[in-house]
Design a protein around this motif. Structure first.
Motif, short mmCIF file in Angstrom:
data_model
loop_
_atom_site.label_atom_id
_atom_site.label_comp_id
_atom_site.label_asym_id
_atom_site.label_seq_id
_atom_site.Cartn_x
_atom_site.Cartn_y
_atom_site.Cartn_z
N MET A 34 32.83 31.55 39.35
CA MET A 34 33.90 32.14 40.14
C MET A 34 34.85 32.90 39.22
SD MET A 34 33.45 30.83 43.30
CE MET A 34 35.05 30.98 44.08
N GLY A 35 35.66 33.75 39.80
CA GLY A 35 36.62 34.48 38.97
C GLY A 35 37.75 35.09 39.78
N TRP A 36 38.82 35.37 39.07
CA TRP A 36 39.96 36.09 39.64
C TRP A 36 40.02 37.49 39.02
CZ3 TRP A 36 42.84 34.58 43.67
CH2 TRP A 36 42.85 33.22 44.01
N TYR A 37 40.21 38.48 39.86
CA TYR A 37 40.37 39.87 39.44
C TYR A 37 41.70 40.37 39.99
CZ TYR A 37 35.38 39.98 38.27
OH TYR A 37 34.14 39.73 37.72
N ARG A 38 42.19 41.45 39.38
CA ARG A 38 43.40 42.07 39.92
C ARG A 38 43.29 43.58 39.84
NH1 ARG A 38 47.85 40.24 35.31
NH2 ARG A 38 47.12 41.62 33.63
N GLN A 39 43.99 44.23 40.74
CA GLN A 39 44.02 45.69 40.75
C GLN A 39 45.43 46.16 41.02
OE1 GLN A 39 41.21 47.59 43.41
NE2 GLN A 39 41.28 49.48 42.22
N ALA A 40 45.99 46.83 40.03
CA ALA A 40 47.32 47.41 40.17
C ALA A 40 47.18 48.83 40.70
CB ALA A 40 48.02 47.42 38.82
N PRO A 41 48.24 49.37 41.32
CA PRO A 41 48.18 50.73 41.87
C PRO A 41 47.78 51.74 40.80
CG PRO A 41 50.13 49.62 42.65
CD PRO A 41 49.52 48.71 41.61
N GLY A 42 46.78 52.56 41.11
CA GLY A 42 46.34 53.60 40.19
C GLY A 42 45.47 53.11 39.05
N LYS A 43 45.12 51.83 39.06
CA LYS A 43 44.31 51.28 37.97
C LYS A 43 43.02 50.68 38.53
CE LYS A 43 48.06 50.22 34.76
NZ LYS A 43 48.65 49.17 33.87
N GLN A 44 42.07 50.50 37.62
CA GLN A 44 40.81 49.89 38.03
C GLN A 44 40.97 48.38 38.14
OE1 GLN A 44 37.78 51.21 35.22
NE2 GLN A 44 37.21 52.87 36.61
N ARG A 45 40.10 47.79 38.95
CA ARG A 45 40.09 46.34 39.07
C ARG A 45 39.65 45.75 37.75
NH1 ARG A 45 37.41 43.74 44.37
NH2 ARG A 45 38.96 45.20 45.22
N GLU A 46 40.34 44.67 37.31
CA GLU A 46 40.03 44.05 36.04
C GLU A 46 39.88 42.54 36.20
OE1 GLU A 46 43.17 44.59 33.20
OE2 GLU A 46 44.69 43.68 34.48
N LEU A 47 39.06 41.96 35.35
CA LEU A 47 38.88 40.52 35.36
C LEU A 47 40.09 39.86 34.72
CD1 LEU A 47 37.06 37.99 35.77
CD2 LEU A 47 36.19 38.41 33.47
N VAL A 48 40.63 38.85 35.38
CA VAL A 48 41.77 38.10 34.87
C VAL A 48 41.29 36.80 34.23
CG1 VAL A 48 43.89 36.90 35.50
CG2 VAL A 48 43.30 39.08 36.60
N ALA A 49 40.47 36.05 34.96
CA ALA A 49 39.99 34.77 34.46
C ALA A 49 38.71 34.41 35.19
CB ALA A 49 41.03 33.68 34.67
N SER A 56 33.65 25.76 32.35
CA SER A 56 34.04 26.57 31.20
C SER A 56 34.84 27.76 31.67
CB SER A 56 32.80 27.04 30.44
OG SER A 56 32.10 25.95 29.90
N THR A 57 35.87 28.12 30.91
CA THR A 57 36.78 29.18 31.34
C THR A 57 36.84 30.33 30.33
OG1 THR A 57 38.65 28.06 30.30
CG2 THR A 57 38.21 27.55 32.62
N ASN A 58 37.27 31.47 30.85
CA ASN A 58 37.42 32.68 30.05
C ASN A 58 38.59 33.45 30.61
OD1 ASN A 58 36.63 34.67 28.10
ND2 ASN A 58 35.77 35.87 29.78
N TYR A 59 39.42 34.03 29.72
CA TYR A 59 40.63 34.73 30.16
C TYR A 59 40.74 36.11 29.53
CZ TYR A 59 42.16 30.10 31.66
OH TYR A 59 42.24 28.88 32.27
N ALA A 60 41.36 37.02 30.26
CA ALA A 60 41.72 38.30 29.68
C ALA A 60 42.81 38.07 28.65
CB ALA A 60 42.22 39.25 30.77
N GLU A 61 42.82 38.89 27.59
CA GLU A 61 43.81 38.71 26.53
C GLU A 61 45.24 38.76 27.07
OE1 GLU A 61 41.52 37.68 23.45
OE2 GLU A 61 43.69 38.00 23.31
N ALA A 62 45.46 39.60 28.06
CA ALA A 62 46.81 39.80 28.58
C ALA A 62 47.40 38.57 29.25
CB ALA A 62 46.82 40.97 29.56
N VAL A 63 46.54 37.62 29.64
CA VAL A 63 47.04 36.45 30.38
C VAL A 63 46.81 35.14 29.64
CG1 VAL A 63 46.61 37.67 32.54
CG2 VAL A 63 44.94 35.99 31.73
N LYS A 64 46.17 35.19 28.49
CA LYS A 64 45.90 33.97 27.73
C LYS A 64 47.19 33.24 27.40
CE LYS A 64 41.47 34.83 25.47
NZ LYS A 64 40.78 35.11 24.19
N GLY A 65 47.19 31.93 27.62
CA GLY A 65 48.36 31.12 27.35
C GLY A 65 49.36 31.09 28.48
N ARG A 66 49.19 31.96 29.48
CA ARG A 66 50.12 31.98 30.62
C ARG A 66 49.45 31.58 31.93
NH1 ARG A 66 52.20 36.69 32.27
NH2 ARG A 66 50.46 37.98 31.52
N PHE A 67 48.17 31.93 32.09
CA PHE A 67 47.43 31.65 33.32
C PHE A 67 46.41 30.55 33.07
CE2 PHE A 67 47.78 36.12 35.51
CZ PHE A 67 49.15 36.10 35.31
#
Length: 123
Positions: A34-49, A56-67
Protein backbone atom coordinates in the motif's frame (compact mmCIF):
# COMPACT_ATOMS: atom_id res chain seq x y z
CA UNK A 1 -17.55 -3.32 -5.17
CA UNK A 2 -14.01 -2.92 -3.84
CA UNK A 3 -12.85 0.59 -3.11
CA UNK A 4 -10.42 2.63 -1.01
CA UNK A 5 -11.81 5.56 0.94
CA UNK A 6 -9.58 8.23 2.50
CA UNK A 7 -10.51 10.43 5.43
CA UNK A 8 -8.85 12.78 7.88
CA UNK A 9 -7.77 15.65 5.66
CA UNK A 10 -8.38 19.28 6.49
CA UNK A 11 -6.89 22.68 7.22
CA UNK A 12 -4.05 22.86 9.73
CA UNK A 13 -1.54 25.50 10.77
CA UNK A 14 2.18 25.06 10.06
CA UNK A 15 3.71 22.82 12.68
CA UNK A 16 0.44 21.02 13.26
CA UNK A 17 -0.54 17.39 12.80
CA UNK A 18 -3.10 15.34 10.92
CA UNK A 19 -3.84 11.64 10.68
CA UNK A 20 -5.12 10.27 7.40
CA UNK A 21 -6.95 6.95 7.11
CA UNK A 22 -7.53 4.76 4.08
CA UNK A 23 -10.14 2.05 4.51
CA UNK A 24 -10.75 -0.76 2.05
CA UNK A 25 -14.37 -1.75 1.59
CA UNK A 26 -16.18 -4.43 -0.35
CA UNK A 27 -15.24 -8.07 -0.72
CA UNK A 28 -11.58 -7.50 0.17
CA UNK A 29 -9.75 -10.61 1.25
CA UNK A 30 -6.32 -9.10 1.87
CA UNK A 31 -4.32 -5.88 1.63
CA UNK A 32 -0.94 -6.23 -0.02
CA UNK A 33 1.54 -3.39 -0.70
CA UNK A 34 0.00 0.00 0.00
CA UNK A 35 1.08 3.60 -0.32
CA UNK A 36 0.20 7.25 0.07
CA UNK A 37 0.67 9.68 -2.81
CA UNK A 38 0.06 13.39 -3.05
CA UNK A 39 -0.53 15.88 -5.82
CA UNK A 40 -0.14 19.60 -5.38
CA UNK A 41 -1.65 22.09 -7.88
CA UNK A 42 0.43 22.20 -11.05
CA UNK A 43 2.65 19.31 -9.96
CA UNK A 44 2.83 15.63 -10.71
CA UNK A 45 1.58 13.03 -8.29
CA UNK A 46 4.41 11.83 -6.05
CA UNK A 47 4.92 8.96 -3.66
CA UNK A 48 4.92 10.05 -0.02
CA UNK A 49 5.24 6.75 1.82
CA UNK A 50 4.80 3.05 1.16
CA UNK A 51 4.33 -0.05 3.28
CA UNK A 52 4.66 -3.69 2.28
CA UNK A 53 2.36 -6.51 3.34
CA UNK A 54 4.98 -7.42 5.94
CA UNK A 55 5.18 -3.90 7.35
CA UNK A 56 8.41 -2.61 5.80
CA UNK A 57 8.21 1.11 5.10
CA UNK A 58 9.70 3.62 2.70
CA UNK A 59 9.43 7.43 2.74
CA UNK A 60 10.09 10.33 0.42
CA UNK A 61 13.03 12.42 1.60
CA UNK A 62 10.78 15.44 2.08
CA UNK A 63 8.71 13.71 4.76
CA UNK A 64 11.25 11.50 6.53
CA UNK A 65 11.15 11.99 10.27
CA UNK A 66 7.80 13.80 10.12
CA UNK A 67 5.37 11.27 8.60
CA UNK A 68 4.66 7.71 9.71
CA UNK A 69 2.81 5.14 7.62
CA UNK A 70 1.15 2.17 9.28
CA UNK A 71 -1.51 -0.44 8.66
CA UNK A 72 -4.07 -2.53 10.51
CA UNK A 73 -4.69 -5.63 8.42
CA UNK A 74 -7.58 -6.79 10.59
CA UNK A 75 -9.38 -3.51 9.96
CA UNK A 76 -8.21 -3.39 6.33
CA UNK A 77 -7.05 0.15 6.95
CA UNK A 78 -3.86 2.11 6.32
CA UNK A 79 -2.84 5.31 8.11
CA UNK A 80 -0.55 8.28 7.59
CA UNK A 81 0.43 10.21 10.69
CA UNK A 82 1.69 13.64 9.63
CA UNK A 83 3.54 15.85 12.12
CA UNK A 84 5.40 19.15 11.84
CA UNK A 85 3.39 19.98 8.76
CA UNK A 86 4.69 22.61 6.36
CA UNK A 87 2.90 24.72 3.74
CA UNK A 88 4.65 22.67 1.06
CA UNK A 89 2.81 19.58 2.30
CA UNK A 90 -0.40 21.09 0.95
CA UNK A 91 -1.85 18.69 -1.62
CA UNK A 92 -4.55 16.16 -2.33
CA UNK A 93 -3.46 12.91 -0.68
CA UNK A 94 -4.44 9.64 -2.34
CA UNK A 95 -4.06 6.12 -1.08
CA UNK A 96 -3.14 3.29 -3.40
CA UNK A 97 -2.96 -0.41 -2.88
CA UNK A 98 -2.91 -3.88 -4.29
CA UNK A 99 -6.00 -5.57 -2.94
CA UNK A 100 -6.89 -9.24 -3.17
CA UNK A 101 -10.59 -9.99 -3.47
CA UNK A 102 -12.47 -13.26 -3.54
CA UNK A 103 -15.22 -13.84 -6.06
CA UNK A 104 -16.82 -17.00 -7.42
CA UNK A 105 -14.20 -19.21 -5.86
CA UNK A 106 -11.29 -17.26 -7.39
CA UNK A 107 -8.85 -14.79 -5.85
CA UNK A 108 -8.06 -11.65 -7.84
CA UNK A 109 -5.40 -9.04 -7.07
CA UNK A 110 -5.78 -5.59 -8.60
CA UNK A 111 -4.47 -2.08 -7.97
CA UNK A 112 -6.86 0.53 -6.59
CA UNK A 113 -6.78 4.28 -5.95
CA UNK A 114 -8.81 6.25 -3.46
CA UNK A 115 -10.61 9.46 -4.42
CA UNK A 116 -8.26 11.66 -2.41
CA UNK A 117 -8.48 13.92 0.62
CA UNK A 118 -7.36 17.56 0.71
CA UNK A 119 -4.64 18.60 3.15
CA UNK A 120 -4.03 22.34 3.46
CA UNK A 121 -1.27 23.72 5.66
CA UNK A 122 -1.67 27.45 6.14
CA UNK A 123 -1.73 30.10 8.83
Amino acid sequence: QVQLVESGGGLVQPGGSLRLSCAASGSVFKLNAMGWYRQAPGKQRELVAAITAGGSTNYAEAVKGRFTISRDNAKKTMYLEMNSLKPEDTAVYHCNGDLTRYSGGVYYTDNYWGQGTQVTVSS
